[in-house]
Structures are given as structure tokens and as C-alpha cells.
Design an enzyme around this catalytic site. Structure first.
Site, PDB file in Angstrom:
ATOM      1  N   GLU A   1      -6.274  -8.018  -0.083  1.00  0.00           N
ATOM      2  CA  GLU A   1      -6.876  -7.801   1.244  1.00  0.00           C
ATOM      3  C   GLU A   1      -8.319  -7.404   1.054  1.00  0.00           C
ATOM      4  O   GLU A   1      -8.625  -6.550   0.217  1.00  0.00           O
ATOM      5  CB  GLU A   1      -6.193  -6.658   2.025  1.00  0.00           C
ATOM      6  CG  GLU A   1      -4.864  -7.001   2.613  1.00  0.00           C
ATOM      7  CD  GLU A   1      -4.258  -5.851   3.435  1.00  0.00           C
ATOM      8  OE1 GLU A   1      -5.012  -5.007   3.964  1.00  0.00           O
ATOM      9  OE2 GLU A   1      -3.023  -5.808   3.515  1.00  0.00           O
ATOM     10  N   GLU A  39       0.790  -1.225   0.000  1.00  0.00           N
ATOM     11  CA  GLU A  39       0.000   0.000   0.000  1.00  0.00           C
ATOM     12  C   GLU A  39       0.833   1.291   0.000  1.00  0.00           C
ATOM     13  O   GLU A  39       0.908   2.008   1.006  1.00  0.00           O
ATOM     14  CB  GLU A  39      -0.958   0.012   1.191  1.00  0.00           C
ATOM     15  CG  GLU A  39      -1.853  -1.215   1.238  1.00  0.00           C
ATOM     16  CD  GLU A  39      -2.905  -1.174   2.340  1.00  0.00           C
ATOM     17  OE1 GLU A  39      -2.760  -0.357   3.259  1.00  0.00           O
ATOM     18  OE2 GLU A  39      -3.865  -1.946   2.275  1.00  0.00           O
TER      19      GLU A  39
HETATM   20  C1  FCB Z   1      -4.763  -2.211   5.387  1.00  0.00           C
HETATM   21  C2  FCB Z   1      -3.436  -2.691   5.920  1.00  0.00           C
HETATM   22  C3  FCB Z   1      -3.547  -3.762   6.964  1.00  0.00           C
HETATM   23  C4  FCB Z   1      -4.723  -3.544   7.884  1.00  0.00           C
HETATM   24  C5  FCB Z   1      -5.979  -3.300   7.085  1.00  0.00           C
HETATM   25  C6  FCB Z   1      -7.214  -3.134   7.931  1.00  0.00           C
HETATM   26  O1  FCB Z   1      -4.646  -0.917   4.902  1.00  0.00           O
HETATM   27  O2  FCB Z   1      -2.649  -3.198   4.883  1.00  0.00           O
HETATM   28  O3  FCB Z   1      -2.326  -3.832   7.652  1.00  0.00           O
HETATM   29  O4  FCB Z   1      -4.451  -2.540   8.776  1.00  0.00           O
HETATM   30  O5  FCB Z   1      -5.803  -2.162   6.303  1.00  0.00           O
END
Ligand code: FCB
Length: 441
Positions: A351, A167
Site C-alpha cells: 500500500e 497491518e
Molecule cells: C491503511 C489501511 C487501509 C487504508 C489506508 C489509508 O492503514 O490498510 O485500509 O485505510 O491505511
């Protein structure tokens, strides 16, 4: 769950994601101090000033944790190595205990038939490098390359996939513009440099890994679907700028070798000299692109300094972090990324998940809301597959309740509950539902 693995193509991979500082316990095994240790020690940055010192004690309990991953039927385990565990001072001599830990962890995944999916930087910048300017200093790209070479020479050939940076937007923008994340800076020049250098670091690490003969290398961006808060031209412009800064700056850099004009308007004068010359490195070819997706944002204009936009509260159902649940945003973004940037490259949802105030019913933990969240996002993954978008896998954030950065241990994202007093793990109802859905015939 609404789906089983049979509803997806045979080669579609299901995984669960974690990161080093959020679960390992950074006080163990000779790890060096990180920017999160000092950020948390500074008043009002993190709930109850909590740190990752113990976290989930995954450093000692990784076998039990990987047993849970395997028993749920996941194909992949997304994890990260900590720069400060491997190089406690960011550079110089590696910490052998750290290298040994990741060596054991890798073997433990392979023994359980789990594909190791590695991220090299999930935010635990060694404090010694923050002292030298961290992502503001151009030399960081070389130091990141050196760290990449050290860890990948040990475990690289056993990885299924590797991405350099988790990210880039969060690294640059939360860390240097809003100050909500370590190192907690609020300065546009620092932000501009971090935005650029994080991409140079990404490309440098990709080139180092190619040089080591490694493959299946990717990039992982968090994307938010930006929508104008009303029908005005001003809101439309503000929302396009939010999209530019959050989503398109990093994708354009890596996949097109350019930065969006509306973003350059605000940052160009702060970028390092000759920034355009870095695109050949930034554009180092990757084999796949990962998208971390959680929510949308409604954006309106302000009369403030650049970027002169603000987030406007929306009225969709929200998770425990106040993030609106908007699965359609994931569908839009997967299509946009394929259409505008990645073409035929495999895409992964690296994610997706929700913070939830899970309900204890006797000894069971009911998180039906999380199962619903996952179902509605898998619905849209299905839609994109039907339309021919090459989505090759889906990773849930996260395996365990863990250190949720500035929220400390207060917000829970796990499909497995962690009691932070006893460190006992208890699979939640979502975990059991997933295990049923992922059963291999
Ligand atoms: C993302 C992150 C992860 C976690 C989620 C909820 O941005 O990569 O580490 O904090 O959010």
C-alpha cells in the site's frame, strides 16, 4: 507519471489495493455484523457515524470496478475477503452467498488477466467474536484458522498470493490502545494480548494454507519511519520505542521468533502465560513480505505512563489526513526490513498513496498532487532496486474513494472518484496518468 513499466524489471508487478468493508457494502448478501458497525454507532468514533453498509456498492458493481483495474493496465488486484460475510457469526455455518460472491469476484479477476492478491483479515471482525474477546482471546487464532480453511478451500487455488492479516499494528494498537479503531478499547493488557494473538493468528493461518497445499503466502505490515523530534537522548529513546512497537515487534516476532526488549519492558507482564512457546507458530515461514507505507513520525518523550512518547508535529507538506509526505522513509524501511529481517525474500510495497481533497475541473477530477506523491515514492523504489533490494511490486492505495475508517467517507484515497450519492465512478487524472505509464507494449 515520471516512469513507465519499462523502467522496472520485467517481473516487477504493479497493483492497486482495496479492502472488503471499505468498498463492498456490508448490508448486502447476508454478511454478519462487524465491530465497525457498532464502533461507528458509538458517539464520536467515526465522522458522521458513517458505516460500510453501502460503501461503494462494489458487491453489485465489481465487474465495472475490475474493468477499471484492467483498463489501467495493472497486473494485480489486492482485495480482502470479509470474515463476517463468510461466517456471519464468526464461526459455524458459512453464508453461501458470501462464498459465491468471492468465487465470482475471483473468476472476474482471472477473466481480466488480473492476479488476485488476497488478504484474509482487513479488520471486519464479526461482532459475535468481539463478544468473546476478539483478538484478546487466544482462541481467536483457531477461529481465524477455521475461517481461513473455509474460504481458501473455495478460492485458494486461484489466488496469486495470500496474506493472513492486514497491518497487525493497527489491529492491536489502534484497536486496543488508542481506541481510534474498532473495537475502540484503551487498555494496555488488551493491547499486549492482541499484539501477540494477532501474530499467533497469522502463523496459524499460514500453517493451514500450507496444509491445503497453497503457496506464495506472505505477511503485510504497515511501517512508519520514526525519527527523534530533537537531538536529545530522551527523544532518541522515545523514537526507538515507537519504532519497536510500531515496526519491529511484529517483524521480529515473525522473522526472528523474539520480541524487542524495549517493547517487552512495557508489555511483558500483560502477555499471556508461556507466550514464548508460540514462536514456532508465529514464525511459520512466509514467501514474501509486504510493506504498507504512508508517512514518517517525529517522536519526543513525555512524562506520561509507558510508552511515554508523543508525536510531534513536523513541517513537511501534508496530505489531507495530515500525514507528512516523506518518501525517503520508504527507502529506509525497505532497506531495514531486508537487512534486519527478510534477507532474500521478495518485498512488495502493498500500500502507498495519499488522501487528497481532489479538485473538480468541469467533469474532470484533477489530483496532480496524488500523481506527484506516487512519483516521488516510485523514485525511492527505483533507488532500492539499484541497491539490490528485492522489491518485486508496488500497489497503490486505493482504486476507489472509499470508507476511510474513522474518517468515514470524508477522506479520499482513490485514483477513481466515487460520488457517494449516485455511486458513479469517475477516473481521476492520476488514473489516466497511471494507465499511460502501465501500457503494455
Ligand atoms: C491503511 C489501511 C487501509 C487504508 C489506508 C489509508 O492503514 O490498510 O485500509 O485505510 O491505511
Amino acid at each position: 507519471m515520471k516512469y513507465t513499466r519499462k523502467d522496472f524489471p520485467d517481473d516487477f508487478l504493479f497493483g492497486v489495493a482495496t479492502s472488503s468493508y471499505q468498498i463492498e457494502g456490508h448490508s448486502f448478501g447476508g454478511a454478519g455484523e462487524t465491530q465497525w458497525d457498532t464502533f461507528a454507532a458509538t458517539r464520536a468514533n467515526v465522522v458522521r457515524a458513517e458505516t460500510g453498509a453501502i460503501a461503494c456498492d462494489h458487491y453489485h458493481r465489481y465487474e465495472e470496478d475490475l474493468d477499471l483495474v484492467a483498463a489501467a493496465g495493472f497486473d494485480c488486484y489486492r482485495f480482502s475477503t470479509s470474515w463476517a460475510r463468510i461466517l456471519p457469526h464468526g464461526r459455524g455455518s458459512p453464508n453461501q452467498q458470501g462464498l459465491d460472491f468471492y468465487d465470482r469476484l475471483t473468476d472476474a479477476m482471472l477473466e481480466r488477466d488480473l492476479k488476485p492478491c488476497l488478504t484474509l483479515y482487513h479488520w471486519e471482525m464479526p461482532s459475535a467474536l468481539v463478544d468473546l474477546g476478539g483478538w484478546r482471546n487466544r482462541d481467536i487464532a483457531k477461529w481465524f484458522g477455521d475461517y481461513t480453511e473455509i474460504i481458501m478451500s473455495c478460492i485458494g487455488d486461484r489466488m496469486f498470493s495470500t496474506a493472513p492479516v492486514n497491518e497487525p499494528w493497527c489491529v492491536a494498537w489502534l484497536g486496543h490502545f488508542t481506541g481510534h479503531h474498532a473495537p475502540g478499547i484503551r487498555d494496555i493488557r488488551a493491547t499486549a494480548r492482541a499484539m501477540h494473538h494477532v501474530l499467533v493468528g497469522h502463523g496459524t493461518a499460514i500453517n493451514i494454507m500450507r496444509g491445503l497445499g497453497l503457496g506464495n503466502l506472505g505477511a503485510i505490515c504497515n511501517l512508519e519511519y520514526a525519527m527523534p523530534a530533537d537531538n536529545s537522548k530522551a527523544a532518541e529513546r522515545a523514537s526507538r520505542l515507537y519504532d519497536g512497537i510500531y515496526n519491529r515487534f511484529f517483524l521480529s516476532g515473525m522473522f526472528k521468533g523474539e520480541y524487542p526488549a524495549n517493547v517487552l519492558e512495557g508489555i511483558e507482564s500483560h502477555l499471556p502465560a508461556n507466550w514464548q512457546d508460540d514462536f514456532p507458530v508465529i514464525q511459520a515461514p512466509v514467501d514474501w513480505c509486504g510493506i504498507n507505507y504512508y508517512t514518517r513520525k517525529l517522536i519526543g518523550p513525555t512524562s506520561d505512563t509507558w510508552p511515554a512518547y508523543m508525536e510531534v508535529e513536523g513541517h513537511l507538506p501534508k496530505t489531507d489526513l495530515g500525514w507528512e509526505v516523506f518518501p525517503a522513509g520508504l527507502e529506509h524501511l525497505l532497506k531495514i526490513v531486508q537487512h534486519d529481517y527478510t534477507g532474500d525474500l521478495p518485498l512488495y510495497v502493498t500500500e502507498n498513496g495519499m488522501a487528497n481533497d481532489d479538485i473538480k475541473v468541469g467533469i474532470n477530477i484533477d489530483d496532480a498532487a496524488r500523481t506527484d506523491y506516487l512519483n516521488t515514492h516510485l523514485d525511492v523504489v527505483q533507488n532500492t532496486l539499484v541497491e539490490g533490494v528485492p522489491v518485486k511490486g508496488y500497489f497503490i492505495w486505493s482504486l476507489l474513494d472509499n470508507y476511510e475508517w474513522s474518517s468515514g467517507y470524508e477522506k479520499r484515497f482513490g485514483i477513481v472518484h466515487v460520488d457517494f450519492e449516485t455511486l458513479k465512478r469517475t477516473p481521476k487524472s492520476s488514473y489516466h496518468a497511471i494507465a499511460k505509464a502501465l501500457l503494455k507494449a
